[in-house]
Design an enzyme around this catalytic site. Structure first.
Site, PDB file in Angstrom:
ATOM      1  N   LYS A 106       0.854  -1.201   0.000  1.00  0.00           N
ATOM      2  CA  LYS A 106       0.000   0.000   0.000  1.00  0.00           C
ATOM      3  C   LYS A 106       0.884   1.243   0.000  1.00  0.00           C
ATOM      4  CE  LYS A 106      -2.580   3.414   1.877  1.00  0.00           C
ATOM      5  NZ  LYS A 106      -2.114   4.722   2.336  1.00  0.00           N
TER       6      LYS A 106
ATOM      7  N   HIS B 162       4.740  11.471  10.320  1.00  0.00           N
ATOM      8  CA  HIS B 162       3.336  11.532   9.904  1.00  0.00           C
ATOM      9  C   HIS B 162       2.575  12.606  10.655  1.00  0.00           C
ATOM     10  CE1 HIS B 162       1.512   7.954   7.637  1.00  0.00           C
ATOM     11  NE2 HIS B 162       2.634   8.330   7.083  1.00  0.00           N
TER      12      HIS B 162
HETATM   13  C1  MEV Z   1       0.784   4.695   4.900  1.00  0.00           C
HETATM   14  O1  MEV Z   1      -0.041   5.275   3.919  1.00  0.00           O
HETATM   15  C2  MEV Z   1       1.769   3.751   4.283  1.00  0.00           C
HETATM   16  C3  MEV Z   1       2.629   2.960   5.277  1.00  0.00           C
HETATM   17  O2  MEV Z   1       1.784   2.277   6.205  1.00  0.00           O
HETATM   18  C4  MEV Z   1       3.425   1.983   4.438  1.00  0.00           C
HETATM   19  C5  MEV Z   1       4.188   0.954   5.245  1.00  0.00           C
HETATM   20  O3  MEV Z   1       3.784   0.624   6.393  1.00  0.00           O
HETATM   21  O4  MEV Z   1       5.180   0.442   4.706  1.00  0.00           O
HETATM   22  C6  MEV Z   1       3.510   3.866   6.063  1.00  0.00           C
END
Ligand code: MEV
Length: 425
Positions: free
Chosen positions: A265, A378
């Protein structure tokens, strides 16, 4: 009151909005105002949007941003991205910068063919079907001549047609499995038109055509992108340890589907943002990518990483069906501008750029996850969303951004600070 309606598509835009407002809006005035705010006041441009789909009543924007400093096969790119999720563009830009001082990204197209299928039922003996297929095979191709003439001039067209017996999986089920080369166009309309013509030509008594449609699974339209550096250059301190942790994070995604889906994702955050910004079909790309991730019978990571002999290597292999001509790519003014920003890539070059965007995104996510954790970055990016939700003004935003520079962000902590600013205690 019944909220069902007939003849909706025939109504004018204003009538549609009035009907919607009367039946579904809690605050008619406010609802209409929101719709109106997103209408483009250049009438021609709005008409273009109206005509992309049916029943258009406004536009739904997502931010359009640039991740600069990507070095791909020695050439520099500023990559346009259309996405609503905070931190995706920042992560891409940081990763681009990081790798630009370590040789950049290397990318190559492995293959470019696409598949379409005529699905049909036949209740006779296979040998008879095969004999019929072989006798008409050239006719099937010939029947598409009118459709393929331009594509053939550009080096594309139908590459092959196979008869496939699938009766072990489904009673009487066979396919014409057709391989296409579509050059710089994604080719969906081209492929579907060819298939419907082939099906019409192939159909006869005893053969029941069920459907003719392209496949969004394109494992033979494949691109690979890679980065590598000396392991010691991977991180400012404890580089070896962090490089190994990074590799282990990929290995976990290789064996654990719950993790692999999130891992991929994150890759699609980068891929889809560029696919959308260039007017390509991100649903098709996402469907094909996830299917490829499960090609060996278990859903797994689309990227791989190794640390060997003092070298850290990280790569992606992903199927991407993209176009740089046709569809929205030449119709949507921002998609056109994206192509200009990318220096007018052909489809193969765009495949490389998009794969790099996916790899970069995964790199940023894994590096954050295996070092500081994902929330720090984030939440910093999410701060603006929280401030907007709390309707902070410009001055309040400045004060709070400063305050949270070195403190961890949470909704409640931001709300509390804002309250203090507003009340003075
Ligand atoms: C968030 O949009 C995407 C992540 O969860 C990808 C990952 O965990 O590798 C940060």
């Amino acid at each position: 009151m019944s909220k069902m309606i007939s003849g909706f598509s025939k109504m004018s835009k204003l009538e549609k909005i009035s009907w919607l407002a009367e039946n579904y809006f809690q605050d008619v005035k406010k609802g209409k105002q929101i719709l109106d705010q997103y209408v483009n006041h250049d009438e021609q441009l709005q008409l273009l949007h109206d005509e992309f789909i049916e029943n258009t009543i406004s536009n739904f924007y997502v931010p359009y941003a640039i991740a600069p400093n990507f070095l791909i096969n020695g050439k520099s790119y500023a990559i346009p991205m259309a996405i609503e999720e905070s931190s995706v563009v920042a992560a891409a830009a940081l990763t681009a910068k990081f790798w630009s001082t370590r040789g950049g990204f290397q990318a190559e197209v492995i293959s470019t063919t696409k598949i379409g299928q005529v699905h049909f039922l036949f209740d006779g003996a296979y040998e008879a079907l095969e004999a019929y297929f072989l006798s008409v095979k050239q006719e099937l191709i010939k029947a598409t001549d009118g459709i393929t003439v331009n594509m053939r001039k550009r080096g594309g067209g139908i590459v092959g047609i196979e008869l496939r017996d699938r009766t072990n999986d489904l009673d009487q089920y066979y396919q014409l499995h057709v391989t296409f080369e579509t050059g710089d166009s994604m080719g969906a309309n081209f492929i579907n038109s060819c298939l419907e013509t082939i099906a019409g030509e192939f159909e006869k008594e005893g053969i029941s055509i069920i459907m003719s449609i392209l496949s969004n699974y394109v494992p033979e339209c494949l691109v690979r992108a890679e980065v590598s550096c000396k392991t010691e250059d991977f991180f400012p301190e404890n580089a070896e340890v962090y490089a190994k942790k990074f590799v282990q994070a990929v290995e976990i995604a290789n064996v654990e589907p719950y993790r692999a889906v999130t891992h991929n994702k994150g890759i699609m955050n980068g891929i889809d943002a560029v696919v959308l910004a260039t007017g390509n079909d991100f649903r098709a790309v996402a469907a094909g990518a996830h299917a490829y991730a499960a090609k060996d019978g278990r859903y797994t990571s689309l990227t791989q990483a190794t640390v060997e002999k003092g070298v850290f290597k990280f790569w992606i292999e992903i199927p991407l069906s993209l176009g740089t001509v046709g569809g929205l790519t030449k119709l949507h003014p921002l998609a056109k501008l994206s192509m200009e920003i990318l220096q007018f890539p052909d489809a193969r070059e765009l495949m490389k750029i998009v794969a790099v965007a996916g790899l970069a995104q995964n790199f940023a996510a894994l590096r954050a996850l295996t070092t500081t954790g994902i929330q720090e970055g984030h939440m910093k990016m999410h701060l603006m969303n929280i401030l907007n939700q709390l309707e902070a003004n410009v001055h309040e935003k400045e004060l709070i951004i400063e305050e949270f520079k070195n403190t961890s962000v949470s909704h409640s902590a931001v709300a509390e600070s804002l309250h203090k600013i507003r009340t003075g205690h």
